[in-house]
Design a protein around this motif. Structure first.
Motif, PDB file in Angstrom:
ATOM      1  N   LYS A  35       0.873  -1.173   0.000  1.00  0.00           N
ATOM      2  CA  LYS A  35       0.000   0.000   0.000  1.00  0.00           C
ATOM      3  C   LYS A  35       0.910   1.223   0.000  1.00  0.00           C
ATOM      4  O   LYS A  35       2.077   1.157   0.386  1.00  0.00           O
ATOM      5  N   VAL A  36       0.365   2.341  -0.424  1.00  0.00           N
ATOM      6  CA  VAL A  36       1.122   3.587  -0.445  1.00  0.00           C
ATOM      7  C   VAL A  36       0.244   4.714   0.110  1.00  0.00           C
ATOM      8  O   VAL A  36      -0.969   4.731  -0.117  1.00  0.00           O
ATOM      9  N   ALA A  37       0.869   5.605   0.858  1.00  0.00           N
ATOM     10  CA  ALA A  37       0.184   6.790   1.353  1.00  0.00           C
ATOM     11  C   ALA A  37       0.985   8.016   0.948  1.00  0.00           C
ATOM     12  O   ALA A  37       2.210   8.027   1.038  1.00  0.00           O
ATOM     13  N   LEU A  38       0.281   9.027   0.487  1.00  0.00           N
ATOM     14  CA  LEU A  38       0.886  10.303   0.117  1.00  0.00           C
ATOM     15  C   LEU A  38       0.452  11.326   1.147  1.00  0.00           C
ATOM     16  O   LEU A  38      -0.752  11.556   1.330  1.00  0.00           O
ATOM     17  N   ASP A  39       1.421  11.914   1.830  1.00  0.00           N
ATOM     18  CA  ASP A  39       1.125  12.874   2.903  1.00  0.00           C
ATOM     19  C   ASP A  39       0.052  12.334   3.847  1.00  0.00           C
ATOM     20  O   ASP A  39      -0.912  13.016   4.187  1.00  0.00           O
TER      21      ASP A  39
END
Length: 81
Positions: free
Chosen positions: A52-56
């Protein structure tokens, strides 16, 4: 931009975070740049379906634009219970 690595991603890369300069426009382009660095990055990003990826600090997709993003975090899917 700061990149944070969690769980087994951090274990494979060997560091919890790093600051990078990139010409990438999307998360996927950034991942491809990182994979070219050395084998430990290739191993960490070999199966994107397991990440998974989270941006800010907001969940995102690998095709998301990273222009103006300060922090990207990579981590395995979490299960609740």
């Amino acid at each position: 931009m700061d990149i944070l690595y969690f769980a087994w991603v951090r274990e494979r890369i060997g560091i919890p975070r790093e600051t990078v300069e990139t010409q990438a426009r999307t998360v996927l382009e950034l991942v491809n740049e990182l994979k070219q660095r050395e084998p430990r990055y290739e191993a960490a990003f070999s199966d994107l379906s397991a990440l998974k990826v989270a941006l800010d600090q907001s969940l995102s997709d690998f095709d998301a634009d990273i222009d103006g993003v300060c922090e990207i975090a990579f981590f395995p899917p979490m299960t609740g219970g």
